[in-house]
Each structure stands twice: as C-alpha cells, then as structure tokens.
Design a protein around this motif. Structure first.
Motif, short mmCIF file in Angstrom:
data_model
loop_
_atom_site.label_atom_id
_atom_site.label_comp_id
_atom_site.label_asym_id
_atom_site.label_seq_id
_atom_site.Cartn_x
_atom_site.Cartn_y
_atom_site.Cartn_z
N HIS A 84 0.81 -1.22 0.00
CA HIS A 84 0.00 0.00 0.00
C HIS A 84 0.85 1.27 0.00
N ASN A 85 2.12 1.16 0.32
CA ASN A 85 2.98 2.34 0.29
C ASN A 85 3.29 2.77 -1.14
N ASN A 86 3.36 1.81 -2.05
CA ASN A 86 3.59 2.13 -3.46
C ASN A 86 2.30 2.31 -4.24
N PHE A 87 1.24 1.61 -3.82
CA PHE A 87 -0.04 1.69 -4.51
C PHE A 87 -1.15 1.92 -3.48
N PRO A 88 -1.25 3.15 -2.96
CA PRO A 88 -2.18 3.43 -1.86
C PRO A 88 -3.64 3.49 -2.27
N GLY A 89 -3.93 3.63 -3.56
CA GLY A 89 -5.31 3.78 -3.99
C GLY A 89 -5.78 5.21 -3.84
N SER A 90 -7.02 5.46 -4.26
CA SER A 90 -7.55 6.83 -4.23
C SER A 90 -7.79 7.30 -2.80
N VAL A 91 -8.18 6.37 -1.92
CA VAL A 91 -8.38 6.71 -0.50
C VAL A 91 -7.81 5.56 0.34
N PRO A 92 -7.33 5.86 1.56
CA PRO A 92 -6.84 4.79 2.43
C PRO A 92 -7.97 3.90 2.90
N ARG A 93 -7.67 2.61 3.07
CA ARG A 93 -8.64 1.65 3.56
C ARG A 93 -8.16 1.07 4.88
N VAL A 95 -12.04 9.58 5.99
CA VAL A 95 -11.33 10.11 4.81
C VAL A 95 -12.10 9.73 3.55
N SER A 96 -12.57 8.48 3.49
CA SER A 96 -13.34 8.02 2.34
C SER A 96 -14.65 8.80 2.20
N PHE A 97 -15.30 9.08 3.34
CA PHE A 97 -16.56 9.83 3.31
C PHE A 97 -16.33 11.24 2.76
N LYS A 98 -15.27 11.86 3.19
CA LYS A 98 -14.96 13.21 2.70
C LYS A 98 -14.66 13.18 1.19
N PHE A 99 -13.92 12.17 0.77
CA PHE A 99 -13.51 12.07 -0.63
C PHE A 99 -14.70 11.75 -1.54
N ASN A 100 -15.47 10.74 -1.15
CA ASN A 100 -16.53 10.24 -2.02
C ASN A 100 -17.83 11.03 -1.92
N ILE A 101 -18.21 11.42 -0.70
CA ILE A 101 -19.52 12.05 -0.51
C ILE A 101 -19.43 13.56 -0.51
N ILE A 102 -18.60 14.10 0.41
CA ILE A 102 -18.52 15.56 0.52
C ILE A 102 -17.91 16.17 -0.74
#
Length: 632
Positions: free
Chosen positions: A57-66, A257-264
């Motif tokens: 996950h350090n090299n491929f963290p994705g759009s938001v942390p899980r 963090v995901s809520f802020k990214f996806n919803i807000i």
C-alpha cells in the motif's frame, strides 16, 4: 426440520468453496485487502519500518486509504492455521514455497467460512424465535427454507470469500442481524462498530433500524438504541484509529477520509453515475435470479413468527385487576429489518455512484423474510391443489437458482486472465533457476487476477514489477525479460495512436495468451436440437450420461457442454524478450535533460511556478512523440 441443518450447512460451505476453487484469483476491487493480508502474513507487523519498506500500500495506496482491521483479523487466523500445519509437518506440502496460491485459498476460506457461519447464526436465531415450533411437528421450518433460498443465490455466495470491504464486513452485519431478530438491540452496537471501521453505509443501516424499531413499530426504546449506536461508534473509532494509524504511518480514520472524498467532495461520481431508481430497477433484481426471494417477501411480511397467538398471555389474578399483556421481545423484528432494508436502499439511492455490493447487507434480510413467507405457504401444502401447485412452482425456481449459481460460477472463472498469465509465467521460468528474471505486469493484468500471492517468494533472482509511470518504465524497459500485457503486437499499427509505450514486435516473442469471458453462444444448443431431430435418442442419451456422471461425482460432459457455450477472447499476452531496443539509452538521457531543465525553471523564483503533475504530463507526451520518431 432440524435434522437437515448439518446437511444444509455442509452444502452451503461446499458451494462457497466451489466458487473459491474455480475462481481462486482476485480482481482490482479486492486488491487492497488481499495485498494487505499477504503482507501481514509474509512480513509481519513489527517493526513499523518493516511496513514502510515491504507493504504494497505504500507504493499503490489507492484513491483513499482503507482499513487494515479486517485484513489483520483474517491474516491472524490464517497465520495460526499455517503455524499449526507447520507444527504437524504439512506446511511444505500445503503451502509450497514457489507459489502462495494455496495460502491465498486458505485466506479466502477463512473469510468464506466466516460468512457461512454467520448465515447459520441467522438461521439459528430465526429458529429460536419461531414460537410456532413449540406446537409444530416440523420445527425449524423458516430456518430450513432460509438456507435453501440462500443456497439458490449466486452473488452472495460467490463473493462470500472475496476480500471486498463489503464482504469482510458482512459476517459482522449478519451477526448483528441475528441479534436483532431475537430482540437483542445490542446488534446496533455491532452495526455501528462495523460502519465506522469498514463501511459507513452499514452505520446508516443501523441508524435506520434504530429509528424504525422505536418510532414505526414501538418495539424498542430510542434512548437505549442511541446508546447502543454510540458505544459501537466509540469502540470502532478507537479500534480503527489505533490500528490504521499504525499501518499507514499517520493519524487517520480511513472511513472518514473516504466519506470526505466520495460524498462531501463528490469524487465517487468519477466512477460512474446512475439514475436514482437504479437499485430498485436493476441491482436488487441482479441479486436475486430468479426473483423468487422478492416474490415471497410479500407473504413473508404478512406473518410475524414472534406473534402467532402464543406470544401474548392474559393474566387475571382477581376480577378487579387489569389484564397484563406479555409481549415477545422480538415481536415485529423481521418486519423492522425488512422495512429498514427498504429505507436503507432509498437512502443509498441518493448517492449517484451505485454498485450492488453497497446494498448487499439487505440480502440476508430479504432472504429471511422470503423464507418466512414460504414456510407459511408450505405448511398449507395439503389444504388445496392450488397450494400444492404454488409450492412446486417455488421449489422449481429454487432448483433453477441453484443450477444457475453453479453455471454462473463456472462462467465467472474466465474473468481472471491476469492470474492465469502469472501462473503460466511462474511455471515457465521454474526450469531456469540459474537465470535472473524481471517480470513486468501492466495495469490490465494487475486488475484481472494478479496479486502478491501469485509471486514466487523463495527465489531472489526473480523480480516482479508493476511500474505504471511511463518515464520510470522506460528506464527499465530493456531489463524486462518477461512482459505480461494487454498489448497485441499483431495490432501494432493501431497501437501507435493509443498506447503510451511503443512495443517493437521484433524484440519480443509471444509465449502465451490468456482469454477472458466475452459472452454466451446458443449455437451448441441449436446443434443439439438439430441432432435430436435426426436421432431422437440424442438428448435422452446425453441426459442419461450427465446423470450417470453426477452419481459418480463426475461432471465432464456438462462441463464440456457449458464450456462450448462460453465465448472467450484474447485479453492478455505473455512475451519473452528476444533482443533489446536499440537507441533507448539516448532517448532516456534526452528526456532526463528535459526534466532537469524544467526542474531548474521551477526553482527560479522569477519564473512562473511549474505544477509537478503538469510537468510529468508534458514529459510523458514528449516520450510518446520521441518514441514514434524512434520506431519510425
């Protein structure tokens, strides 16, 4: 019906394992958790520097942390099992050093069995609740049909062992539902905990259940419900904050963090949007094929298993005393869950980006309500010819669902060409122990079945590369020995206009291709019907052969028939380097000079500030232009 429970449990777990074994690889949606589980098992969790150095996950963290919470739990259980097999001397037999595919299967078994046992817990709860069983000769009828209807579904069992966040959370959701069924509102605590740790929509589901139970049915105290939700939320926040901050290296709560990214911020819409009613018009119907579950929910909601005239008692000590009503604590629990599920889907419909897995939590509830409905129909089997016909029709749909689930599972096994390609590469290079290999896997291959469980771990001469950046990939291009890519070198002309990298077909030799599912053909069925017209014994002989093989636990004939109907197309290609690309070093040096020049410009305060993302895009465009000039 209790005597059939063990048999149904075995069938349920067997179907989950069937789907797992026939499709052992994972797709991109599962990648974070499956990679995290791999890293936890293979590299450990201490010290923290070990995580920073080795974890994917350090090299491929994705759009938001899980969250790592679910991955940590699954990896811990798998590690205990692996240690036990090592203790009894079976580690080298079951978990071979070359390939960790068996370890991946074990990991998925842990999750699949967790979901399976959670479904059984729901069954046991409804059997505990059903007061009619006290006077019925067929006890456990609702639980029996719940298992049958569950077995007849495809999506929920196929994905039960897949490391999507929704299905890692599903065992906890099912556990919460099993508690609410019997009137134990501590299930709300589990929903709140699961929501704040894994998926926030589960917390929303819990809030809706609390409100419906209190205000619509008056079955519980709203203050107590809110306390239950708050306790789960606080415990969940402490858990995820502690564990995930450690793994990510900074303080965070991934779901917030995901809520802020996806919803807000509305970023989820970038993955596609659908109309408000898509869940009702499309996705719920996808979950239940054929829709026998949806049909049976109507008679199900008309009957409450906790209110069958035995659930209340009138007590009169004297003529002057008031009559006391004793109400079962789980009265209306199925109706509460059913209404809450519908309201949950309504609430989720306001989110533009929709996927069926976002509402998978309603599947056990609807299945349970349908089982309640069919149980009330089946006990009237002998009352009329209409009831007998209705029961037989429902049973036929259930049988069709089971067969459809098995067939769809087989068809879905063709959706993981990346895993097939990597397995071929591992076998191909296994005979070259004295040679070093750099294996590059492009984005398409990594999204269709490749993860770190598929890599060879005990050979330091083998390096797996997933570089996505064009410039970085160009710098190691001549060092790549094996290439797994979606690029077809036979279509190199079309490639010039669309590809970010230019592939010279003279420098590569194709050694394998992997297919993906494209569609279904009815031509084999048409041919079979034509042969039947010529020879009336064709289809009866085929059915007899299939039945005979089924008795002997062999399925070659039916498998060949289904395979002949599946249309596949080439998707990934495996190439071995034949010769290096000439002149590549000069191209790289020229691009380095351009990057260095632009970097100096960006450091000059008198010049306009240069955006690093735009700079990288400019360099990538220049790479494409120079490559075209180079190959022409």
């Amino acid at each position: 019906m209790y005597k059939y429970n063990k048999l149904l449990d075995i069938i349920l777990l067997a179907i989950i394992v069937y789907h797992l074994l026939i499709s052992p690889y994972s797709k991109v949606e599962e990648s974070f958790n499956i990679q995290a589980i791999h890293d936890i098992i293979n590299y450990g969790v201490f010290p923290q520097e070990n995580i920073s150095y080795n974890y994917d996950h350090n090299n491929f963290p994705g759009s938001v942390p899980r969250t790592f919470v679910g991955s940590l739990a699954i990896a811990g259980i798998a590690k205990v099992i692996q240690s036990f097999t090592s203790l009894i001397g079976l580690d080298n037999v079951i978990f071979k050093d070359q390939s960790q595919l068996n370890l991946q299967i074990l990991v998925r078994c842990v999750l699949g069995f967790a979901n399976g046992f959670a479904f059984m817990k729901i069954r046991d709860s409804i059997n505990q609740l059903t007061l009619r069983d006290r006077i019925s000769k067929r006890r456990g009828l609702i639980g029996f049909w719940f298992m049958i209807l569950l077995i007849s579904q495809f999506h929920i069992l196929y994905y039960s062992s897949r490391t999507l966040p929704n299905f890692i959370a599903l065992p906890l959701v099912s556990h919460a539902i099993s508690k609410i069924i019997v009137g134990d509102m501590s299930g709300l605590t589990w929903l709140a905990f699961t929501g704040v740790v894994f998926r926030l929509e589960i917390g929303l589901f819990g809030v809706i259940i609390a409100l419906v139970s209190s205000f619509v049915f008056g079955q519980s105290n709203i203050s107590l419900n809110l306390i239950m939700l708050c306790v789960g939320t606080v415990v969940g926040l402490i858990t995820t904050l502690t564990i995930d901050s450690y793994f990510w290296g900074y303080w965070l709560v991934p779901e917030l963090v995901s809520f802020k990214f996806n919803i807000i911020s509305g970023k989820s819409a970038e993955w596609g949007t659908e109309p408000w009613a898509a869940y009702f018009n499309k996705y719920i119907w996808q979950l239940f094929r054929p829709p026998i579950v949806l049909i049976l929910t109507l008679p199900g909601i008309m009957h409450d298993p906790a209110d069958d005239k035995i659930s209340t008692a009138s007590i009169n000590k004297t003529p002057n005393e008031k009559k006391i009503e004793v109400t079962h604590p789980a009265k209306n629990s199925l109706r509460i869950l059913f209404v809450s599920s519908l309201l949950f889907v309504v609430a989720m419909s306001f989110q533009p980006h929709k996927e069926w897995r976002f509402i998978i939590y309603i599947a056990p509830v609807l299945t349970l309500q349908a089982a309640n409905g069919f149980a009330n129909i089946s006990i009237r089997w002998s009352t009329s010819v209409f009831n007998k016909l209705l029961v037989l029709i429902c049973l036929a749909f259930m049988l069709i669902g089971i067969l459809l689930s098995v067939v769809m599972g087989y068809i879905s096994s063709f959706n993981y060409p990346g895993g097939d390609a990597l397995l071929f590469v591992n076998n191909y290079i296994s005979n070259n122990h004295d040679k070093e290999f750099l294996i590059h896997m492009d984005v398409a291959s990594c999204m269709s079945g490749i993860n770190r469980f598929g890599e060879i771990h005990n050979n330091s001469a083998i390096t797996y590369d997933k570089t996505e950046d064009e410039f970085d990939l160009l710098t190691i291009w001549n060092d790549i020995d094996i290439l797994i890519t979606e690029v077809n070198l036979n279509e190199i002309d079309a490639l010039h206009a669309s590809s970010k990298l230019t592939y010279n077909p003279n420098n590569w030799k194709i050694i394998h291709s992997s297919d993906k599912y494209k569609g279904i053909s009815v031509i084999p069925i048409i041919q079979l019907i034509k042969e039947q017209r010529i020879n009336s014994y064709t289809i009866p002989a085929l059915l007899t052969q299939i039945a005979d093989e089924f008795i002997h636990i062999k399925f070659s004939t039916i498998r060949n028939l289904i395979q002949s109907m599946v249309i596949r197309s080439n998707y990934l290609y495996v190439y071995e380097r034949v010769s290096p690309d000439e002149g590549l070093d000069e191209l790289i040096e020229e691009l380095k000079d351009q990057v260095s020049y632009k970097s100096k410009e960006s450091d000059n305060p008198d010049l306009k500030e240069v955006d690093l993302h735009d700079l990288r895009e400019d360099v990538n465009d220049e790479i494409n232009i120079l490559e075209e000039e180079f190959t022409s």
